[in-house]
Scaffold this active site. Structure first.
Site, mmCIF file in Angstrom:
data_model
loop_
_atom_site.group_PDB
_atom_site.id
_atom_site.type_symbol
_atom_site.label_atom_id
_atom_site.label_comp_id
_atom_site.label_asym_id
_atom_site.label_seq_id
_atom_site.Cartn_x
_atom_site.Cartn_y
_atom_site.Cartn_z
ATOM 1 N N TYR A 98 -78.571 -64.122 4.336
ATOM 2 C CA TYR A 98 -77.343 -64.617 3.713
ATOM 3 C C TYR A 98 -76.131 -64.366 4.629
ATOM 4 O O TYR A 98 -75.135 -65.058 4.563
ATOM 5 C CB TYR A 98 -77.062 -63.881 2.391
ATOM 6 N N GLY A 99 -76.241 -63.320 5.448
ATOM 7 C CA GLY A 99 -75.073 -62.787 6.158
ATOM 8 C C GLY A 99 -74.437 -63.722 7.168
ATOM 9 O O GLY A 99 -73.303 -63.513 7.585
ATOM 10 N N ASP A 123 -81.443 -58.854 -3.738
ATOM 11 C CA ASP A 123 -80.944 -58.845 -2.359
ATOM 12 C C ASP A 123 -81.368 -60.163 -1.719
ATOM 13 O O ASP A 123 -82.243 -60.874 -2.235
ATOM 14 C CB ASP A 123 -81.565 -57.656 -1.592
ATOM 15 N N SER A 124 -80.786 -60.449 -0.565
ATOM 16 C CA SER A 124 -81.174 -61.644 0.183
ATOM 17 C C SER A 124 -82.631 -61.565 0.647
ATOM 18 O O SER A 124 -83.230 -62.583 0.953
ATOM 19 C CB SER A 124 -80.261 -61.795 1.392
ATOM 20 N N GLU A 153 -85.764 -55.404 10.937
ATOM 21 C CA GLU A 153 -86.917 -56.144 10.393
ATOM 22 C C GLU A 153 -88.094 -56.152 11.357
ATOM 23 O O GLU A 153 -89.232 -56.367 10.961
ATOM 24 C CB GLU A 153 -86.495 -57.550 9.996
ATOM 25 N N THR A 202 -73.675 -58.395 1.619
ATOM 26 C CA THR A 202 -73.083 -59.732 1.742
ATOM 27 C C THR A 202 -72.749 -60.303 0.365
ATOM 28 O O THR A 202 -71.645 -60.812 0.143
ATOM 29 C CB THR A 202 -74.072 -60.654 2.494
ATOM 30 N N CYS A 224 -74.411 -52.718 5.123
ATOM 31 C CA CYS A 224 -75.493 -53.710 5.032
ATOM 32 C C CYS A 224 -76.756 -52.956 4.663
ATOM 33 O O CYS A 224 -76.991 -51.839 5.146
ATOM 34 C CB CYS A 224 -75.646 -54.403 6.389
ATOM 35 N N THR A 225 -77.575 -53.592 3.813
ATOM 36 C CA THR A 225 -78.805 -52.964 3.322
ATOM 37 C C THR A 225 -79.672 -52.354 4.417
ATOM 38 O O THR A 225 -80.346 -51.352 4.200
ATOM 39 C CB THR A 225 -79.670 -54.034 2.625
ATOM 40 N N HIS A 226 -79.682 -53.005 5.594
ATOM 41 C CA HIS A 226 -80.614 -52.587 6.644
ATOM 42 C C HIS A 226 -80.149 -51.363 7.442
ATOM 43 O O HIS A 226 -80.962 -50.671 8.048
ATOM 44 C CB HIS A 226 -80.827 -53.733 7.631
ATOM 45 N N CYS A 268 -77.231 -56.113 -2.000
ATOM 46 C CA CYS A 268 -76.873 -56.803 -0.758
ATOM 47 C C CYS A 268 -75.376 -56.662 -0.452
ATOM 48 O O CYS A 268 -74.534 -57.018 -1.283
ATOM 49 C CB CYS A 268 -77.230 -58.277 -0.940
#
Ligand code: DGL
Length: 274
Positions: free
Chosen positions: A42-43, A10-11, A152, A75, A190-192, A73
């Protein structure tokens, strides 16, 4: 049977939501995780830069003798070309196809929402895939770049009420038009975003099914490994973490994404060598 590790990248740390799913669904597998913490995010970057980074991340994982690669990821999964993935020496899986298939199965109204980073939405990856799977689909796509920073910094489900209030405000701002479109299925592309699923679900209402791409991809990867005879034959696998920045921030934030993580080490590598 194949006891080599699964490679996941992942980024940054968000891909650990995918690792959490893999650990839950395939506990016997070893995992090598690479988080490009030195170059995240990265996004917001160009197609060319994301592609170059993805190629280096994949080259690193291949150097660790992985038996397959999962791009956790959103993205990268939206950018890395299928034809190039097909030429890799091991099976490759992104999250887009897996999530789109789940959404296609879940929708009744054919009105589907997709949220992700700017690069993911700009790529139209989900729209193109969904239109193949759901003829006549009405897709509403929206980039939600602030969500990554909120997550984050801990502004996630279960945070203190004032922090959640900030997140709910941003959710309302971004998702107003998605909700107004009357969708019944929303891809958290998106991962988050799975860490905001509770608050996003509250805003969208009980009639909207939320799709977690990391969970969908982990599920598909398990099936892929079984069909190719590549499952490990052990009870409990281990996860090895690699990052491209100093590991301190990884150790502080990883538990947020991974749930089960209880400290431990992450090794720093120089990704420019790959
Ligand atoms: N991992 C990225 C994704 O899923 C989010 C963070 C970034 O922008 O790099 O799209």
């Amino acid at each position: 049977m194949d006891n080599r590790p699964i490679g996941v990248f992942d980024s940054g740390l968000g891909g650990l939501t995918g690792v959490r799913e893999l650990r839950r669904q395939l506990p016997g597998e070893d995992i090598v995780y690479f988080g490009d913490t030195g170059r995240v995010p990265y996004g917001s970057r160009s197609h060319e830069t994301i592609l170059q980074y993805a190629r280096q991340d994949i080259a690193f994982l291949l150097s660790r003798n992985v038996k397959c690669i999962m791009a956790a990821c959103g993205t990268v999964s939206s950018t890395y070309p299928t034809e190039e993935a097909a030429r890799l020496p091991v099976p490759y899986m992104g999250v887009v196809n897996a999530a789109a298939r789940r959404a296609a199965r879940a929708t009744r109204s054919r009105k589907i929402g997709v949220i992700g980073t700017s690069a993911t939405i700009r790529s139209h990856s989900y729209e193109l895939t969904l239109r193949r799977l759901v003829p006549g689909a009405e897709i509403t796509a929206k980039a939600c770049p602030l969500f990554v920073s909120l997550v984050e910094n801990g502004y996630v489900d279960g945070a203190p009420p004032q922090m959640q209030q900030v997140t709910r405000l941003v959710i309302g701002q971004y998702l107003e038009e998605v909700r107004a479109a009357g969708i019944d299925t929303l891809i958290l592309g998106c991962t988050h975003y799975p860490l905001l699923a509770g608050m996003i679900g509250d805003y969208m209402g009980p009639g909207v099914t939320l799709i977690d791409p990391g969970r969908a991809a982990a599920d598909d990867l398990g099936q892929l490994l079984s069909s190719k005879g590549l499952r490990a034959n052990r009870q409990q696998g281990q996860t090895h973490f690699f990052v491209s920045d100093v590991p301190d921030s990884f150790i502080q934030t990883a538990d947020l994404f991974l749930g089960e993580y209880r400290g431990g080490t992450a090794e720093q590598i120089c990704i420019d060598q790959y």
